[in-house]
Scaffold this active site. Structure first.
Site, PDB file in Angstrom:
ATOM      1  N   ASP A  61      45.404  46.029  45.993  1.00  0.00           N
ATOM      2  CA  ASP A  61      44.844  46.810  44.896  1.00  0.00           C
ATOM      3  C   ASP A  61      44.317  48.137  45.455  1.00  0.00           C
ATOM      4  OD1 ASP A  61      43.924  46.448  41.874  1.00  0.00           O
ATOM      5  OD2 ASP A  61      42.173  47.213  42.920  1.00  0.00           O
ATOM      6  N   HIS A 116      48.264  39.230  39.555  1.00  0.00           N
ATOM      7  CA  HIS A 116      47.829  40.370  40.362  1.00  0.00           C
ATOM      8  C   HIS A 116      47.135  39.939  41.650  1.00  0.00           C
ATOM      9  CE1 HIS A 116      46.515  44.443  41.190  1.00  0.00           C
ATOM     10  NE2 HIS A 116      45.262  44.038  41.271  1.00  0.00           N
ATOM     11  N   TYR A 136      37.315  54.347  40.734  1.00  0.00           N
ATOM     12  CA  TYR A 136      38.293  54.938  39.829  1.00  0.00           C
ATOM     13  C   TYR A 136      37.930  56.380  39.507  1.00  0.00           C
ATOM     14  CZ  TYR A 136      40.395  50.366  38.929  1.00  0.00           C
ATOM     15  OH  TYR A 136      41.050  49.176  39.065  1.00  0.00           O
TER      16      TYR A 136
END
Length: 274
Positions: free
Chosen positions: A95, A251, A191
């Site tokens: 990730d 994921h 982010y």
């Protein structure tokens, strides 16, 4: 252990002896997401170093958004390797950890023995994946909105957080940790600092190629990332590139299919360990 660096103090699990493998987690995890890989790597004769990134788990949480630019995490990891006496290392990232180890490999290529990318491929391949990938990445835009994103994730007893992380094998623990007082905004800041809208939707700047050997590992049940965003990474690798996919896992493939992930990872590392 706690390792004090120049800017932050990181929580780090350092186990085993032998060639070093740096395991770097992503959002919203900690070093614990590697708990199935660490014993397998140690048993195969590798030393594993698994930190909590700044803003996550037991590591420090700087107050400003700018402090979470991935370049700061790269600097943290390079300093951590120095403090732990490691000159050359195999990098493994999942990730956000994948993006961070890629930047580390570009920053200090001579210190990297190999590069293993789980779920997230090269940013160039992400762009090449087009609007399908952008549609799957809707949450990245939401996470840019400070206050609104925090409210969305925590309202109604964290219902949206539970739904967003529905496939995570440790969902209840992760949601509780993520939404604890003082934890959520630092975690989302990765982010905000690392992928602002102009980086995702603006003109793409040419990226330097990754020096091989590079392994890309994607899982068919990943609802955040298209296969092309990983399989296309080979276009951005100068040297050896290996792509593998795992059917049926989501994921968090290293938690959902640890035996298959471990077998592929150990085979790749053995191929590139003197």
């Amino acid at each position: 252990m706690r390792v004090e660096l120049n800017d932050v103090t990181l929580e780090v699990e350092d186990r085993g002896t032998g060639p070093a493998v740096l395991l770097v987690h992503g959002f919203p995890d900690t070093h614990d997401c590697w708990r199935h890989q660490v014993p397998a790597l140690n048993a195969a004769g590798y030393r594993t170093i698994a930190p909590d990134l700044r803003g996550f788990g037991g590591s420090d949480r700087p107050l400003t958004t700018a402090a979470y630019d991935p370049s700061h995490s790269v600097a943290d990891l390079l300093e951590l390797l120095d403090r732990q006496g490691v000159d050359r290392v195999h990098l493994v990232g999942h990730d956000w950890g994948s993006g961070i180890v890629q930047r580390l490999a570009l920053t200090a290529p001579d210190r990297v023995a190999s590069l293993s990318l789980l779920s997230v491929g090269n940013l160039g391949a992400y762009g090449d994946a087009g609007w399908e990938q952008r549609r799957w990445s809707w949450y990245m835009q939401l996470f840019q909105l400070e206050g609104l994103a925090e409210d969305w994730l925590t309202r109604d007893g964290c219902a949206n957080a539970h739904e967003f992380l529905a496939e995570h094998p440790d969902r209840e623990e992760v949601v509780a940790r993520l939404t604890a007082p003082g934890a959520l905004t630092p975690a989302l800041s990765i982010y905000r600092a690392g992928l602002p809208p102009e980086a995702m939707f603006g003109p793409r700047q040419p990226l330097p190629p990754l020096r091989g050997p590079v392994l890309g590992l994607w899982s068919s049940g990943d609802r955040f990332l298209t296969e092309v965003s990983m399989s296309g990474t080979g276009k951005y690798v100068e040297g050896s590139w290996r792509y593998e996919s795992i059917d049926g896992a989501g994921h968090w493939l290293q938690l959902e299919a640890p035996e298959r992930v471990n077998a592929i990872l150990l085979d790749f590392l053995a191929e590139h360990t003197p």
